[in-house]
Design a protein around this motif. Structure first.
Motif, mmCIF file in Angstrom:
data_model
loop_
_atom_site.group_PDB
_atom_site.id
_atom_site.type_symbol
_atom_site.label_atom_id
_atom_site.label_comp_id
_atom_site.label_asym_id
_atom_site.label_seq_id
_atom_site.Cartn_x
_atom_site.Cartn_y
_atom_site.Cartn_z
ATOM 1 N N TYR A 1 -59.279 40.777 -37.679
ATOM 2 C CA TYR A 1 -57.983 41.018 -37.047
ATOM 3 C C TYR A 1 -57.790 42.496 -36.714
ATOM 4 N N LYS A 2 -57.188 42.763 -35.577
ATOM 5 C CA LYS A 2 -56.809 44.120 -35.194
ATOM 6 C C LYS A 2 -55.353 44.332 -35.627
ATOM 7 N N ILE A 3 -55.165 44.350 -36.922
ATOM 8 C CA ILE A 3 -53.835 44.444 -37.531
ATOM 9 C C ILE A 3 -53.806 45.674 -38.433
ATOM 10 N N VAL A 4 -52.681 46.387 -38.423
ATOM 11 C CA VAL A 4 -52.585 47.599 -39.238
ATOM 12 C C VAL A 4 -51.251 47.625 -39.991
ATOM 13 N N PRO A 5 -51.227 48.246 -41.181
ATOM 14 C CA PRO A 5 -49.960 48.432 -41.884
ATOM 15 C C PRO A 5 -49.208 49.616 -41.291
ATOM 16 N N VAL A 6 -47.891 49.499 -41.200
ATOM 17 C CA VAL A 6 -47.089 50.597 -40.652
ATOM 18 C C VAL A 6 -46.014 51.076 -41.629
ATOM 19 N N GLY A 7 -45.894 50.416 -42.764
ATOM 20 C CA GLY A 7 -44.917 50.849 -43.757
ATOM 21 C C GLY A 7 -44.977 49.961 -44.981
ATOM 22 N N THR A 8 -44.634 50.519 -46.130
ATOM 23 C CA THR A 8 -44.596 49.715 -47.347
ATOM 24 C C THR A 8 -43.229 49.044 -47.483
ATOM 25 N N THR A 9 -43.181 48.006 -48.297
ATOM 26 C CA THR A 9 -41.919 47.287 -48.489
ATOM 27 C C THR A 9 -41.568 47.212 -49.975
ATOM 28 N N VAL A 10 -42.053 46.190 -50.651
ATOM 29 C CA VAL A 10 -41.662 45.966 -52.041
ATOM 30 C C VAL A 10 -42.871 45.555 -52.874
ATOM 31 N N ASN A 11 -42.681 45.581 -54.174
ATOM 32 C CA ASN A 11 -43.713 45.089 -55.076
ATOM 33 C C ASN A 11 -43.142 43.930 -55.884
ATOM 34 N N PHE A 12 -43.947 42.906 -56.051
ATOM 35 C CA PHE A 12 -43.587 41.735 -56.845
ATOM 36 C C PHE A 12 -44.556 41.673 -58.028
ATOM 37 N N PRO A 13 -44.238 42.270 -59.151
ATOM 38 C CA PRO A 13 -45.173 42.201 -60.284
ATOM 39 C C PRO A 13 -45.515 40.746 -60.609
ATOM 40 N N ILE A 14 -46.786 40.393 -60.525
ATOM 41 C CA ILE A 14 -47.195 39.010 -60.744
ATOM 42 C C ILE A 14 -47.105 38.680 -62.229
ATOM 43 N N GLY A 15 -46.851 37.418 -62.540
ATOM 44 C CA GLY A 15 -46.719 37.009 -63.928
ATOM 45 C C GLY A 15 -47.576 35.799 -64.247
ATOM 46 N N VAL A 16 -47.886 35.647 -65.534
ATOM 47 C CA VAL A 16 -48.547 34.441 -66.036
ATOM 48 C C VAL A 16 -47.475 33.628 -66.756
ATOM 49 N N ASN B 1 -46.433 45.643 -51.144
ATOM 50 C CA ASN B 1 -46.469 44.891 -49.891
ATOM 51 C C ASN B 1 -46.255 45.812 -48.685
ATOM 52 N N VAL B 2 -46.662 45.320 -47.523
ATOM 53 C CA VAL B 2 -46.618 46.139 -46.308
ATOM 54 C C VAL B 2 -46.050 45.367 -45.126
ATOM 55 N N ILE B 3 -45.559 46.123 -44.158
ATOM 56 C CA ILE B 3 -45.241 45.593 -42.834
ATOM 57 C C ILE B 3 -46.492 45.768 -41.980
ATOM 58 N N ALA B 4 -46.923 44.709 -41.318
ATOM 59 C CA ALA B 4 -48.122 44.777 -40.478
ATOM 60 C C ALA B 4 -47.782 44.441 -39.028
ATOM 61 N N VAL B 5 -48.461 45.116 -38.118
ATOM 62 C CA VAL B 5 -48.317 44.858 -36.678
ATOM 63 C C VAL B 5 -49.703 44.888 -36.048
ATOM 64 N N ARG B 6 -49.793 44.452 -34.786
ATOM 65 C CA ARG B 6 -51.060 44.595 -34.071
ATOM 66 C C ARG B 6 -51.320 46.078 -33.820
ATOM 67 N N ALA B 7 -52.575 46.472 -33.898
ATOM 68 C CA ALA B 7 -52.932 47.882 -33.732
ATOM 69 C C ALA B 7 -52.403 48.449 -32.426
ATOM 70 N N GLN B 8 -52.389 47.639 -31.397
ATOM 71 C CA GLN B 8 -51.943 48.112 -30.079
ATOM 72 C C GLN B 8 -50.447 48.404 -30.035
ATOM 73 N N ASP B 9 -49.695 47.901 -31.028
ATOM 74 C CA ASP B 9 -48.234 48.063 -31.037
ATOM 75 C C ASP B 9 -47.747 49.131 -32.007
ATOM 76 N N LYS B 10 -48.633 49.714 -32.793
ATOM 77 C CA LYS B 10 -48.198 50.540 -33.925
ATOM 78 C C LYS B 10 -47.343 51.748 -33.542
ATOM 79 N N VAL C 1 -38.110 42.062 -58.030
ATOM 80 C CA VAL C 1 -38.679 42.654 -56.819
ATOM 81 C C VAL C 1 -38.273 44.125 -56.831
ATOM 82 N N LEU C 2 -39.252 45.014 -56.578
ATOM 83 C CA LEU C 2 -38.981 46.440 -56.693
ATOM 84 C C LEU C 2 -39.254 47.136 -55.366
ATOM 85 N N PRO C 3 -38.301 47.916 -54.843
ATOM 86 C CA PRO C 3 -38.544 48.662 -53.592
ATOM 87 C C PRO C 3 -39.618 49.722 -53.775
ATOM 88 N N SER C 4 -40.379 49.975 -52.725
ATOM 89 C CA SER C 4 -41.508 50.917 -52.820
ATOM 90 C C SER C 4 -41.109 52.326 -52.431
#
Length: 263
Positions: free
Chosen positions: A95-110, A221-230, A259-262
């Motif tokens: 994929y020609k996909i890139v991250p453009v910003g962080t969002t949140v973290n969801f600490p995973i649990g068992v 976590n991240v926001i992703a867009v197509r590389a051509q749109d970044k 949920v924790l903001p980044s």
């Protein structure tokens, strides 16, 4: 004079209409998974509208389709995945996909419906983990961090079941689709479940896990867009709105630590 004033008023009205038309909100479709990602994006949508950006929230029920939809142009962005998962998807699918910003973290649990502590789980028990490489590896890293298993040196976020080199309790790792893990929980001694799916199943991601990931780490976590749109203007507006004080307050007040903001 009266005619001239009327003409002027009409001209001004027409001008205002033209300005309003030219300033009409730009519309983008953003893919999310149900639960917190969708809830947060509804708040972002509300704030983005004030800046002339109209966000259409498109929900997907799994982790695979949102990147395929983004790559094919069915949506303009997505907000559902952490960086290791995106990296894996790009490597596997090109994929020609890139991250453009962080969002949140969801600490995973068992989680477990049978045991209050992980040490109470009998030897040889079955433990469910997500069947996608990054989230499955994430649970294995959590177990390794808690001293329950040992992994090969240097495997990091690419850890898989074959990288388990020490397993004193002889646990059997059952790889299951991430969205199905909550309903599989009664058939397992325990399972590593992503926060969004845990919340959908009525689990409390802060109080219910018998093991919980350190919120600091590579799984923001991240926001992703197509590389051509970044570099398009709407991308900057979208990220800035996501990172607004209003969005941060909404996350902290709504999810109370699950949920924790980044930012």
């Amino acid at each position: 004079m009266e005619v001239s004033m009327k003409a002027l008023a009409l001209a001004l009205a027409a001008g205002i209409s033209l300005v309003a038309f030219s300033a009409a909100a730009e519309t983008i479709k953003v893919g999310v998974t149900p639960g917190p990602h969708a809830q947060i994006l509804e708040k972002v949508k509300e704030e983005a509208a004030k800046k002339g950006l109209d966000i259409k929230v498109i929900e997907f029920s799994d982790y695979v389709v949102p990147n395929a939809a983004l790559s094919s142009g069915d949506i303009e962005a997505n907000s559902f995945q952490h960086q290791p998962y995106l990296d894996n998807q790009i490597a596997d699918r090109g994929y020609k996909i890139v991250p453009v910003g962080t969002t949140v973290n969801f600490p995973i649990g068992v989680y477990s419906t049978k045991y209050k502590k992980f040490e109470d789980i009998p030897a040889g028990s079955s433990v469910g983990i997500p069947n996608d490489p990054t989230n499955g590896g994430r649970v294995l890293l959590l177990l390794a961090d808690k001293g329950i298993i040992k992994l090969k040196d240097g495997v990091g976020v690419k850890a898989s079941v074959v990288d388990v080199v020490e397993n004193p309790k002889k646990l059997k790792f059952v790889e299951i689709d991430a969205a199905q893990l909550p309903r599989s929980l009664p058939d397992l001694a325990a399972a590593g479940i992503n926060t969004n799916y845990a919340k959908e199943a009525g689990l409390d991601p802060v109080k219910d896990p018998i093991l919980r990931e350190d919120p600091k780490g590579p799984y923001v976590n991240v926001i992703a867009v197509r590389a051509q749109d970044k570099d398009k203007p709407w991308v900057k507006t979208f990220v800035e709105t996501y990172h607004s004080p209003e969005t941060r307050t909404f996350i902290l007040e709504t999810f109370k630590g699950a949920v924790l903001p980044s930012w």
